[in-house]
Design a protein around this motif. Structure first.
Motif, PDB file in Angstrom:
ATOM      1  N   UNK A   1       8.285 -12.364 -28.320  1.00 46.22           N
ATOM      2  CA  UNK A   1       9.517 -12.835 -28.475  1.00 46.22           C
ATOM      3  C   UNK A   1       9.826 -14.486 -28.286  1.00 46.22           C
ATOM      4  N   UNK A   2       8.625 -14.884 -28.521  1.00 46.46           N
ATOM      5  CA  UNK A   2       8.622 -16.453 -28.310  1.00 46.46           C
ATOM      6  C   UNK A   2       7.180 -16.904 -28.648  1.00 46.46           C
ATOM      7  N   UNK A   3       7.251 -18.227 -28.914  1.00 48.45           N
ATOM      8  CA  UNK A   3       5.895 -18.966 -29.486  1.00 48.45           C
ATOM      9  C   UNK A   3       4.912 -19.287 -28.169  1.00 48.45           C
ATOM     10  N   UNK A   4       5.651 -19.259 -27.018  1.00 49.91           N
ATOM     11  CA  UNK A   4       4.964 -19.880 -25.604  1.00 49.91           C
ATOM     12  C   UNK A   4       4.156 -18.667 -25.044  1.00 49.91           C
ATOM     13  N   UNK A   5       3.003 -19.174 -24.260  1.00 52.28           N
ATOM     14  CA  UNK A   5       2.168 -18.435 -23.577  1.00 52.28           C
ATOM     15  C   UNK A   5       2.858 -17.306 -22.668  1.00 52.28           C
ATOM     16  N   UNK A   6       3.870 -17.747 -22.233  1.00 55.47           N
ATOM     17  CA  UNK A   6       4.314 -16.865 -21.042  1.00 55.47           C
ATOM     18  C   UNK A   6       5.466 -15.928 -21.666  1.00 55.47           C
ATOM     19  N   UNK A   7       5.517 -16.165 -22.718  1.00 56.20           N
ATOM     20  CA  UNK A   7       6.974 -15.233 -23.368  1.00 56.20           C
ATOM     21  C   UNK A   7       6.707 -13.880 -23.205  1.00 56.20           C
ATOM     22  N   UNK A   8       7.863 -13.014 -23.314  1.00 58.84           N
ATOM     23  CA  UNK A   8       7.960 -11.457 -23.201  1.00 58.84           C
ATOM     24  C   UNK A   8       7.158 -11.050 -24.314  1.00 58.84           C
ATOM     25  N   UNK A   9       6.150  -9.947 -24.393  1.00 58.60           N
ATOM     26  CA  UNK A   9       5.733  -9.426 -25.330  1.00 58.60           C
ATOM     27  C   UNK A   9       6.575  -8.156 -25.959  1.00 58.60           C
ATOM     28  N   UNK A  10       6.347  -7.856 -27.191  1.00 61.56           N
ATOM     29  CA  UNK A  10       7.218  -7.092 -27.914  1.00 61.56           C
ATOM     30  C   UNK A  10       7.597  -5.765 -27.198  1.00 61.56           C
ATOM     31  N   UNK A  11       6.389  -5.206 -26.652  1.00 53.60           N
ATOM     32  CA  UNK A  11       6.529  -3.825 -25.803  1.00 53.60           C
ATOM     33  C   UNK A  11       7.259  -4.341 -24.247  1.00 53.60           C
ATOM     34  N   UNK A  12       7.506  -5.440 -23.894  1.00 54.86           N
ATOM     35  CA  UNK A  12       7.980  -5.714 -22.639  1.00 54.86           C
ATOM     36  C   UNK A  12       9.531  -5.834 -22.763  1.00 54.86           C
TER      37      UNK A  12
END
Lengths: 657, 246, 410
Positions: C396-407
């Motif tokens: 969902x985003x470019x950042x390291x902590x962003x939500x993953x697709x499956x989250x």
């Protein structure tokens, strides 16, 4: 062992010389026996106070057999025959004693114990004999024997040995021994020479020497004791410093306690004693007219106590003014035990000079320590510099790979007992084991989590605790030894201050080898080229026919394999436990982060910086390595403020912010 | 000070490569400007410098009536000063609804505590609804923006830019992935906006620029190559050389 | 869309109802005031679990919502525990000292009392003087303020340094881990003023409440923990529900974009980091009186990593996920490590769970991150029929902590 063999050899030699002498004095008694007979009474009496002339007579006889006599005497091997009063060396043979003549060295028969009287010098006499013997030993034809004598002299000297030592310097043919003798002569001069000028000259001569022995000689000269004098101290005392009560060196309480100890002042009433005294004098719920309930107030306690003292029931209460007055009336001073102020001044100057030199050398030693600690961190971190620095994969199980390497070394040593061979086998094996583990981990876990560093952190942390527990289940919780080969056992000693153990040098060399290996692989090999291509632009690399999966797998395996080798190296000086890796993991990450991600030179600098920082802080606060680590981490946190991308930072678009 | 933004003598280099070389640029308070240039001309880096993402090695960037320097400000401060940016690739908050995205962009106090206690008033919601209508997303207010099509995300980002009510809009390739009708609509929005504020558009599509009908600045190798109307610029021999290759 | 807070967040109401029911049920079943079916020690375990759930909520705020994987929140938890522990230990020792000196013929002076307390507390590390940090140990009010103030201040200073220099992602994680390590190493020293590795002990004995049995005290703490969790959950839900929540989720997924909208990312991170540190401090202050002892080992970095793992297992980015994760893992963990789990006999080898539980736990971290990014909380989605979006592998985003697709949810 060698000493005993030498002694035997010497005895044989002595016997040969004695045989030659025996030819001259076949009849009657020999010259040495004559001297002994002259001194027989004193010898038999064997008293420390009176034995001197007898020993001197033997020692000054100029006879070659004198040394043998003194040695036998000291070793309680000299016996007197009851029948004629002659002295012999006697050796026990069953219940009989074989007698040997001192002059000829020839056996002269045997006797029963009842016919003989053993000359048993007490320890005081033996010491005098030893002193007398030294002059012979120092001139002994055998250099090893002379060296032994010097060693014993260095360990335990006294004033009487100064003259024989001086006499033994000029005839000394061996340059090394001569230097030792001269050095010892200087030291003994400092301690024992009655001539003050000679002592000061000797002190000045030794003032640049780093040897522990020099400081051991000088320190007693400047040792002081704290003394208290009523009024001014008497003349002629060598006073180092006067102290004022209430200063940092002499707290007021300690000063007054000294007065009390010296019976110069009445003791103070301590709060505890005051309370006990009050408790002992409770009358009708009051003490000295003060109700007990009020005695939780210290002032009221004093009032009550003063009342008791006024009634003469307890010793008087000392007011602060009285204490001050008592302190005022006395002088406190540090006194040198050494009476001559010229000597103590020279010694102080020499010690200052020495401590400056020692400081410089300590700095050098600290630098070496820091270098070796830095190499250890570098070793621990270089694998991370590949997996984290180049690939950007955060592997919390990296420490456990180090641990696996160390345990591999341990297991190899169980199979191959020869330490040298086992280390040579263990290094590639550790690489293989951790390489395989790394490849397996990359294929099974990390591959699915590229560009998800926080998830990678958690997953690899899970692997980390699982591996740690697995090691505990297999090897138990106690530390396992990984023994280094003997040739790595010693230390390279520069002087009494600077030394570095060979194992640390080996680790330093290993770190250099790894640095070269890393540079070679990354800059000169196909794998390095492909790795750099894949990390910079995986899509492009794939388009050019590079298989990113394979490259990632191999690179990760390489980083893990190096961790395994580092594990063997670290295991050699640290205990191998399941926690071995986690002890290094935070420092390793710090090393990579501080150095600057993606640059091996940065990692090197980071390791050296963290190593020297830790050693430096430990030096400033030697009692507390925990605090050192705390301060170091705080320093690193602050350091990252100023260089968030590390010492060597990539700048611009490549940094990818 | 008639200019809203004045960039003068700015240079920046990355590892020896000069991305911007002694660039000077000015734009008035209510003006439309198009920036064109071949790849690597420094268009994106120019926007990075103005928005505070990249700090130049030398030069000045002055802003507003009082000529304040933007170089000492953080990205967030610059944004609060009234410079809005639309990225080349649409970047919206994909886990959040269209409404949440727009509410976040609304011009309000940006401080954490003010935001913590802020709840939208009906006027705010009306404003968001109006914006949504303008960008054609009125029916999608409750949808997660991650589910929007590429073009819709472009629209949402333009909407967010308008919600910020900036004094200067920096728009990077707004027409990519849009149908001709949508392009026309975008043009209309930008031309409308340029009546009250400054708009800088970076675009490759000459047809789009022609419709904007504004002054054009040509960048090449980090500095201004030519400036003027599109006709004049396209007639410039140097520009033709740069675009067609020597 | 301008509904009330509760209407927009139905899960909050459900959660509070379940928590209230649970609290009542345990109270009714407890040894102290109820039927005696639940032992006092288990009530304490449950109370402690509620505290862990509270810190997990704090962790979820900072990691699940703002994308900052902090490995330092257990340090704040421990500091909170130390702050309340100082008062508990001081007051309890004072009570004992005063009681014993009451029988002395002469009433003690304040200095004598202070000395006696000092030697009682610090005798174990070879001291008797009160360190400066104990200056306020006599005052419950001040120590209670310090429970939030000390972790808050540390988080503020550390966060200011870290966020200001734009340290993000794993670098920030490593930095917070280093902070935790530094703190625990510092506390391990004998002259840290907090009794070195002995820590503070006897915290379960409340001063002046000798007559109250532990079975009752445990219920009090259980209720207090439940209340704290309820309030903490409400606060967290309120914080993330409004625009503040939008901004921090924006920071998680695309920090740079938030910055270009004019929000000062650093200030938001710092505010959230400090707030969660304070919540962690409160959780710790409730946890350690139930545990009875606190020592520096509790603060070791590994504890904070476990905390992150709980949130991951429960499902990050949803507050009830954090509660489920902390509760589930810590209860299952105490079941396995407590020796209650039956051994598994394989014939050639017997798996003893005391030895093998950690391995199972470690592997489950891997399994959750690889196969179930939504964690246990994802089960709720099956029930509410929410599905992950199909984004062809894009997060969902470019950042390291962003939500993953499956989250994420559709």
């Amino acid at each position: 062992m060698r000493g005993i063999m030498l002694k035997r050899f010497f005895l044989v030699l002595l016997a040969a010389i004695s045989l030659a002498a025996a030819a001259r004095a076949q009849d009657g008694i020999g010259p040495m026996q004559a001297i002994l007979q002259e001194q027989a009474e004193v010898i038999v009496k064997s008293s420390r106070t009176s034995i001197g002339p007898a020993i001197d007579a033997v020692a000054a006889s100029g006879l070659p057999q004198a040394q043998g006599v003194l040695e036998a005497w000291q070793a309680k091997d000299m016996w007197q025959r009851q029948a004629d009063g002659l002295f012999f060396r006697a050796t026990q043979d069953g219940d009989r004693y074989l007698l040997t003549d001192f002059d000829t060295g020839a056996p002269v028969g045997e006797a029963g114990k009842a016919d003989l009287r053993q000359i048993k010098p007490n320890s005081g006499v033996r010491a005098l004999l030893g002193t007398a013997l030294v002059r012979f030993q120092l001139l002994d034809p055998d250099p090893a024997r002379r060296a032994d004598a010097l060693t014993s002299l260095e360990r335990d000297a006294n004033a009487d040995l100064l003259a024989p030592l001086r006499a033994a310097i000029d005839p000394e043919p061996d340059a090394g021994l001569k230097a030792r003798k001269q050095r010892l002569e200087r030291l003994l001069t400092i301690s024992y020479d009655p001539d003050q000028a000679a002592r000061i000259a000797a002190i000045d001569a030794m003032s640049g020497d780093l040897g522990v022995d020099v400081r051991a000689v000088l320190n007693p000269l400047v040792a002081t004791t704290l003394r208290v004098f009523p009024g001014t101290p008497p003349e002629g005392l060598n006073i180092a410093k006067r102290l004022r009560p209430g200063s940092a060196d002499l707290p007021r309480e300690a000063a007054y306690d000294m007065l009390v100890q010296a019976d110069l002042a009445p003791p103070r009433v301590s709060p505890a004693a005051l309370r006990d005294a009050l408790a002992a004098h409770i009358r009708n719920g009051a003490v000295g007219g003060v109700p007990v309930a009020q005695l939780s107030d210290p002032d009221r306690r004093t009032v009550a106590y003063t009342a008791l003292a006024a009634a003469g029931l307890v010793p008087p209460y000392l007011t602060e003014d009285q204490i001050d007055a008592a302190l005022e009336a006395h002088v406190f001073a540090m006194l040198y035990a050494e009476p001559s102020s010229a000597v103590t001044d020279a010694a102080n100057a020499a010690l200052t000079n020495i401590s400056m030199k020692v400081g410089l050398n300590q700095a050098l030693d600290l630098g070496l320590d820091a270098l070796s600690l830095g190499s250890i961190y570098f070793l621990a971190a270089i694998g991370l510099a590949i997996t984290f620095g180049v690939m950007g994969v955060i592997n919390m199980a990296h420490g456990e790979f180090i641990m696996m390497g160390a345990y591999t070394g341990y297991v190899v040593q169980q199979v191959i007992p020869n330490h040298t061979v086992s280390i040579i086998v263990a290094i590639p094996l550790a690489f293989a084991v951790t390489f395989a583990a790394g490849v397996a981990m990359e294929r099974l876990v990390i591959r699915w989590l590229y560009n998800r560093p926080l998830e990678t952190l958690l997953a690899t942390f899970g692997i980390s605790i699982a591996l740690q527990q697995l090691a505990k289940n297999i090897f138990g919780t106690q530390a396992r030894p990984l023994t280094s080969p003997d040739w790595l056992g010693g230390a390279w000693v520069l002087n009494d201050v600077v030394s570095i153990s060979y194992i640390r040098i080996a680790i330093f060399v290993l770190a250099l080898i790894f640095l070269a290996l890393f540079l070679f692989i990354m800059k000169r090999t196909r794998l390095g080229l492909e790795t750099r291509a894949v990390t910079q632009n995986p899509g492009m690399a794939a388009a050019m026919g590079i298989n990113p999966g394979r490259v990632n797998m191999l690179t990760f395996g390489l980083g893990s394999g190096i961790a395994g080798i580092a594990g063997v190296a670290i295991g050699l000086f640290a205990k191998v436990t399941s926690e071995l890796g986690s002890d290094y993991i935070v420092q390793s990450f710090m090393t990579v982060v501080v150095g600057g991600v993606g640059n091996i030179w940065g990692t090197l600098l980071g390791a050296l910086m963290i190593g020297s920082l830790q050693k430096g802080i430990e030096f400033l606060n030697p009692s507390n390595t925990l605090a050192a680590q705390t301060y170091m981490i705080i320093f690193i946190i602050i350091f990252i403020q100023f260089r968030p991308r590390g010492i060597i930072a990539l700048r611009g678009r490549a940094a990818g912010d | 000070m008639s200019a809203l933004l004045e960039v003068s003598g700015v240079s920046v280099s990355f590892d020896g490569f000069k991305a911007i070389n002694n660039l000077s640029f000015e734009i008035g308070a209510a003006e439309m400007r198009a920036i064109i240039g071949p790849n690597g001309a420094g268009k994106t880096t120019f926007m990075d410098i103005v928005t505070g993402k990249t700090k130049p090695d030398t030069g000045r960037v002055l802003w507003g009536e009082f000529g304040r320097s933007l170089l000492a400000m953080s990205e967030a401060q610059i944004a609060r000063e009234g410079i809005g940016r639309k990225f080349q690739k649409p970047t919206v908050f994909e886990d959040q609804s269209v409404q949440e995205n727009l509410l976040m962009a609304l011009k309000k106090d940006r401080g954490p505590f003010a935001v913590l206690f802020w709840r939208p008033s009906s006027a705010d919601l009306d404003r968001v609804a109006a914006l949504a209508r303008e960008i054609g997303l009125a029916d999608h207010l409750g949808r997660k923006s991650g589910k929007l099509s590429h073009g819709q995300k472009q629209w949402l980002e333009i909407g967010m830019l308008l919600a910020q009510e900036p004094r200067l809009l920096l728009v990077d390739e707004p027409a990519v992935g849009m149908t001709p009708a949508e392009r026309e609509h975008t043009t209309a929005i930008l031309v409308e906006a340029a009546k009250t504020r400054a708009v800088v558009v970076v675009e490759h599509d000459m047809e789009f620029i022609r419709r904007l009908d504004c002054r054009v600045t040509v960048l090449h190798e980090g500095s201004v190559l030519a400036e003027g109307s599109l006709e004049r610029v396209t007639a410039n021999q140097q520009v033709i050389d740069v675009y067609l290759g020597r | 869309m301008r509904n009330s807070f509760v209407a927009r967040n139905p899960s909050v109401l459900i959660f509070l109802a379940i928590l209230a029911l649970f609290t009542l049920a345990i109270t009714v079943l407890s040894e102290g005031v109820g039927l005696g079916l639940v032992s006092t020690s288990f009530v304490k375990t449950l109370g402690k679990t509620l505290c862990l759930a509270l810190i997990a909520v704090a962790m979820d705020l900072v990691w699940g919502y703002a994308g900052i994987l902090s490995l330092g929140h257990f340090a704040f938890f421990g500091l909170g525990g130390y702050m309340i522990g100082m008062w508990l230990m001081y007051e309890r020792t004072r009570q004992i000292v005063v009681d014993s000196l009451a029988n002395a013929p002469i009433p003690p002076t304040p200095q004598e009392i202070s000395d006696a307390i000092g030697s009682q507390i610090f005798g174990v590390v070879g001291g008797s003087d009160f360190p400066v940090i104990w200056s306020f140990a006599h005052s419950l009010t001040i120590q209670l303020i310090l429970v939030v103030a000390v972790p808050g201040l540390l988080a503020l200073v550390f966060g200011w340094l870290a966020f200001r220099s734009r340290v993000t992602g794993v670098y920030l994680s490593i930095l917070t881990q280093a902070m935790t390590l530094a703190l625990s190493l510092y506390l391990f020293q004998n002259d840290s003023g907090l009794r070195g590795n002995n820590g503070l002990s006897g915290l379960q004995n409340l001063p002046h409440l000798d007559d109250v049995p532990q079975s009752i005290v445990s219920i009090w703490f259980f209720w207090a923990s439940a209340l704290a969790l309820a309030l903490g959950y409400l606060l967290a839900a309120w914080v993330v529900s409004g625009k503040f929540g939008s901004v921090i989720r924006g920071i998680r997924d695309n920090e740079a974009r938030v910055r270009f909208l004019g929000y000062s990312v650093e200030a938001y991170k710092l505010a959230l980091f400090t707030l969660t540190a304070m919540i962690a401090g409160i959780a710790g202050a409730l946890y350690y009186p139930q545990a009875g002892i606190i020592n520096p080992a509790e603060i070791a970095p590994i504890a904070s990593i476990y905390l992150a793992a709980w949130v991951a297992i429960g499902g990050r980015g949803r507050l009830y996920g954090a509660v489920i994760g902390a509760g589930f893992v810590s209860l299952v963990s105490s079941w396995f490590t407590g020796g209650q789990a039956p051994d598994v006999h394989l014939g050639f080898y017997t798996i003893r769970w005391v030895d093998w539980w950690t391995i199972l736990l470690g592997l489950s971290f891997v399994a959750v991150t690889l196969f179930a990014p939504k964690g246990i909380g994802g089960l709720v989605d099956l029930w509410t029929d929410r599905r992950a979006p199909d984004r062809h592998g894009a997060d969902l985003g470019p950042d390291m902590g962003s939500l993953r697709e499956r989250e994420a949810e559709r």
